[in-house]
Design a protein around this motif. Structure first.
Motif, PDB file in Angstrom:
ATOM      1  N   GLY A   7       0.804  -1.221   0.000  1.00 12.04           N
ATOM      2  CA  GLY A   7       0.000   0.000   0.000  1.00 12.04           C
ATOM      3  C   GLY A   7       0.830   1.262   0.000  1.00 12.04           C
ATOM      4  O   GLY A   7       1.978   1.274  -0.417  1.00 12.04           O
ATOM      5  N   THR A  25      -7.291   0.524  -6.770  1.00  7.70           N
ATOM      6  CA  THR A  25      -6.351  -0.583  -6.713  1.00  7.70           C
ATOM      7  C   THR A  25      -5.485  -0.639  -7.954  1.00  7.70           C
ATOM      8  O   THR A  25      -5.942  -0.395  -9.060  1.00  7.70           O
ATOM      9  CB  THR A  25      -7.135  -1.907  -6.579  1.00  7.70           C
ATOM     10  OG1 THR A  25      -7.905  -1.841  -5.380  1.00  7.70           O
ATOM     11  CG2 THR A  25      -6.221  -3.087  -6.507  1.00  7.70           C
ATOM     12  N   ASN A  27      -3.510  -3.414  -9.929  1.00  8.28           N
ATOM     13  CA  ASN A  27      -3.336  -4.866 -10.054  1.00  8.28           C
ATOM     14  C   ASN A  27      -2.249  -5.150 -11.080  1.00  8.28           C
ATOM     15  O   ASN A  27      -2.274  -4.581 -12.179  1.00  8.28           O
ATOM     16  CB  ASN A  27      -4.643  -5.533 -10.500  1.00  8.28           C
ATOM     17  CG  ASN A  27      -5.706  -5.444  -9.437  1.00  8.28           C
ATOM     18  OD1 ASN A  27      -5.464  -5.721  -8.271  1.00  8.28           O
ATOM     19  ND2 ASN A  27      -6.889  -5.025  -9.825  1.00  8.28           N
TER      20      ASN A  27
END
Length: 124
Positions: A7, A25, A27
């Motif tokens: 994070g 997010t 990915n």
């Protein structure tokens, strides 16, 4: 090493100098191989491997970028810097695929995946 840290702030830069304010997010599909099971008529199981592009899925803030130009741009290199973890991801000879969509209530651009020929990771 960032073995147990995740994070934090992540920045995305293209080799063209353009940067994006990521949202949501990030990915990463960093393997160049997909593996699947194949069942034979006698019940035995084989495995097949399929080469695939290294990929990244992104969402970012709409800052007025020309999406037509971005989607048709020549291949570029992409760098993701994880400030908190010290990890840097390099995707080389990449291009974007998908159908970009802008949510005007949140200002989020989604629907984009990058595909690249190569991937490297550096841990600080």
């Amino acid at each position: 090493m960032a073995n147990n840290d995740y994070g934090g702030r992540i920045t995305m830069r293209l080799s063209t100098g353009e940067s994006f304010s990521l949202r949501g997010t990030l990915n990463l599909n960093t393997s160049g191989l997909s593996s699947e099971a194949v069942v034979n008529q006698d019940g035995s199981v084989d495995r097949t491997g399929t080469p695939q592009a290294r990929r990244f899925e992104i969402t970012f803030a709409d800052r007025g970028i020309n999406l037509d130009k971005l989607m048709s741009a020549p291949r570029f290199n992409v760098t993701f810097d994880e400030e908190f973890t010290g990890v840097t991801h390099y995707f080389t000879s990449a291009f974007l695929t998908g159908d970009p969509q802008i949510n005007r209530m949140t200002g989020e651009v989604s629907g984009l995946t990058g595909s690249a020929e190569n991937y490297n990771r550096r841990d600080n």
